[in-house]
Design a protein around this motif. Sequence first.
Motif, mmCIF file in Angstrom:
data_model
loop_
_atom_site.group_PDB
_atom_site.id
_atom_site.type_symbol
_atom_site.label_atom_id
_atom_site.label_comp_id
_atom_site.label_asym_id
_atom_site.label_seq_id
_atom_site.Cartn_x
_atom_site.Cartn_y
_atom_site.Cartn_z
ATOM 1 N N ASP A 184 0.813 -1.226 0.000
ATOM 2 C CA ASP A 184 0.000 0.000 0.000
ATOM 3 C C ASP A 184 0.842 1.270 0.000
ATOM 4 O OD1 ASP A 184 -2.521 1.381 0.135
ATOM 5 O OD2 ASP A 184 -2.220 1.677 2.281
ATOM 6 N N ILE A 185 2.149 1.140 -0.176
ATOM 7 C CA ILE A 185 3.037 2.296 -0.059
ATOM 8 C C ILE A 185 2.694 3.402 -1.053
ATOM 9 C CG2 ILE A 185 5.406 3.045 -0.564
ATOM 10 C CD1 ILE A 185 6.409 0.739 1.089
ATOM 11 N N GLU A 186 2.328 3.038 -2.257
ATOM 12 C CA GLU A 186 2.043 4.044 -3.277
ATOM 13 C C GLU A 186 0.732 4.780 -3.010
ATOM 14 O OE1 GLU A 186 3.978 5.063 -5.726
ATOM 15 O OE2 GLU A 186 5.560 3.692 -5.043
ATOM 16 N N GLN A 187 -0.333 4.050 -2.695
ATOM 17 C CA GLN A 187 -1.666 4.643 -2.552
ATOM 18 C C GLN A 187 -1.951 5.170 -1.150
ATOM 19 O OE1 GLN A 187 -3.642 5.135 -5.126
ATOM 20 N NE2 GLN A 187 -2.280 4.057 -6.550
ATOM 21 N N ARG A 188 -1.378 4.535 -0.135
ATOM 22 C CA ARG A 188 -1.612 4.915 1.274
ATOM 23 C C ARG A 188 -3.094 4.838 1.662
ATOM 24 N NH1 ARG A 188 3.400 7.057 3.710
ATOM 25 N NH2 ARG A 188 4.927 6.426 2.158
ATOM 26 N N ARG A 212 -4.959 6.542 5.238
ATOM 27 C CA ARG A 212 -6.067 7.451 4.894
ATOM 28 C C ARG A 212 -7.387 6.955 5.474
ATOM 29 N NH1 ARG A 212 -5.234 7.491 -1.357
ATOM 30 N NH2 ARG A 212 -7.385 8.209 -1.339
ATOM 31 N N TYR A 213 -7.594 5.647 5.434
ATOM 32 C CA TYR A 213 -8.824 5.086 6.004
ATOM 33 C C TYR A 213 -8.855 5.285 7.515
ATOM 34 C CZ TYR A 213 -12.146 1.713 7.821
ATOM 35 O OH TYR A 213 -13.175 1.132 8.519
ATOM 36 N N LEU A 214 -7.729 5.038 8.177
ATOM 37 C CA LEU A 214 -7.667 5.206 9.630
ATOM 38 C C LEU A 214 -7.924 6.656 10.030
ATOM 39 C CD1 LEU A 214 -4.560 2.932 10.274
ATOM 40 C CD2 LEU A 214 -6.875 2.499 11.136
ATOM 41 N N TRP A 215 -7.368 7.610 9.258
ATOM 42 C CA TRP A 215 -7.605 9.028 9.550
ATOM 43 C C TRP A 215 -9.063 9.385 9.307
ATOM 44 C CZ3 TRP A 215 -4.172 12.407 11.716
ATOM 45 C CH2 TRP A 215 -4.581 13.743 11.787
ATOM 46 N N ALA A 216 -9.647 8.860 8.220
ATOM 47 C CA ALA A 216 -11.056 9.130 7.930
ATOM 48 C C ALA A 216 -11.953 8.607 9.052
ATOM 49 C CB ALA A 216 -11.447 8.489 6.599
ATOM 50 N N THR A 217 -11.575 7.476 9.642
ATOM 51 C CA THR A 217 -12.327 6.934 10.775
ATOM 52 C C THR A 217 -12.281 7.885 11.959
ATOM 53 O OG1 THR A 217 -11.819 4.661 10.077
ATOM 54 C CG2 THR A 217 -12.547 4.963 12.353
ATOM 55 N N ALA A 218 -11.140 8.530 12.156
ATOM 56 C CA ALA A 218 -10.973 9.438 13.301
ATOM 57 C C ALA A 218 -11.843 10.677 13.206
ATOM 58 C CB ALA A 218 -9.499 9.855 13.417
ATOM 59 N N ASN A 245 1.832 5.646 8.665
ATOM 60 C CA ASN A 245 2.499 6.517 7.698
ATOM 61 C C ASN A 245 4.010 6.535 7.909
ATOM 62 O OD1 ASN A 245 1.326 7.885 5.479
ATOM 63 N ND2 ASN A 245 0.074 9.112 6.843
ATOM 64 N N ALA A 246 4.428 6.611 9.168
ATOM 65 C CA ALA A 246 5.856 6.635 9.485
ATOM 66 C C ALA A 246 6.522 5.313 9.099
ATOM 67 C CB ALA A 246 6.056 6.920 10.975
ATOM 68 N N MET A 247 5.845 4.202 9.373
ATOM 69 C CA MET A 247 6.391 2.898 9.006
ATOM 70 C C MET A 247 6.480 2.751 7.489
ATOM 71 S SD MET A 247 4.535 0.442 11.871
ATOM 72 C CE MET A 247 5.385 -1.064 11.365
#
Length: 217
Positions: free
Chosen positions: A39-43, A47-53, A76-78
Motif C-alpha cells: 500500500d506504499i504508493e496509494q496509502r 487514509r482510512y484510519l484518519w477518515a475513521t478518526a 504513515n511513518a512505518m
Amino acid sequence: ESYYQRIHLPSGANERRFYFQCMDIFDYWFKHQDELRADIEQRFIPRYLWATAVRPMIVGQESSTRMSVTSSVIVNAMMDKLAALMASNCNRACFLTQQDLSKMFFKPGSPLGHYLEQIGKSDTSLYQFMNSQEHKSCDCMQYVATAATMGVLRKNRVIDVNKCGNCQTYLRIIKRCPLCDTVAYCDESCQKEHWKREHKKNCAGYKLHKKNNRKPK
C-alpha cells in the motif's frame, strides 16, 4: 475486524495507557508489513484510519479518535521507512526490524515521537494536532479544535460503533438503530432484545418521537 479486536481503547488521555496502546499498534503492523509494502504508493490504510478518526459519530469520543489518529500516524511513518529501505541499494531484506521501530519511537527529536506526544498529551492537544496545517483533512476540524480548547466540546456517550450493542460481537456490516443512529446490531433479533432490555429507555430518537407525537390533553 481483527485490528479493532487487537488494539485496546484506553479511556481518557493517560500516559501509561497511551504508551501501551502505541506498542500494540506497532506490534500489529510489524506483523503485517506485507500489507504496508503493498500500500506504499496509494496509502489507503493510513487514509482510512484518519477518515475513521474524523467521523462525526466518534467526535467527542476521544479514546476511539485517538486510537485511529495514532494508528494513521504510526502507519504513515512505518511506510515512509519501508519506502526508504526499498529505494536504497541495501543488501538487507526490505522489512523493518525491532531496532528500526525503536529508533522511530524512542530516538530523541524523532518526528514520530513528537507527534505521539501531542496526540497523547490531552484531548485538547489531540484535536489541535488534527487541525494543524500539516495534518488536517477538512476545515470542519477547526470548530472541533476550538471547542475543545475552550472546554465546550460536546461529549458523547462512548459507544463502540464496531460492536453489536446487544452481544458485543465485532461487526463487518454495521446496521444502526434507525431512530438514533448511535447503536449498531448484528441483526434484527439482537436489536429487539436490546430494545426491550435497555435501549428503549435511552434512545434519543425514540424520546423525540414520543415528544412530537404526544396527544394533547
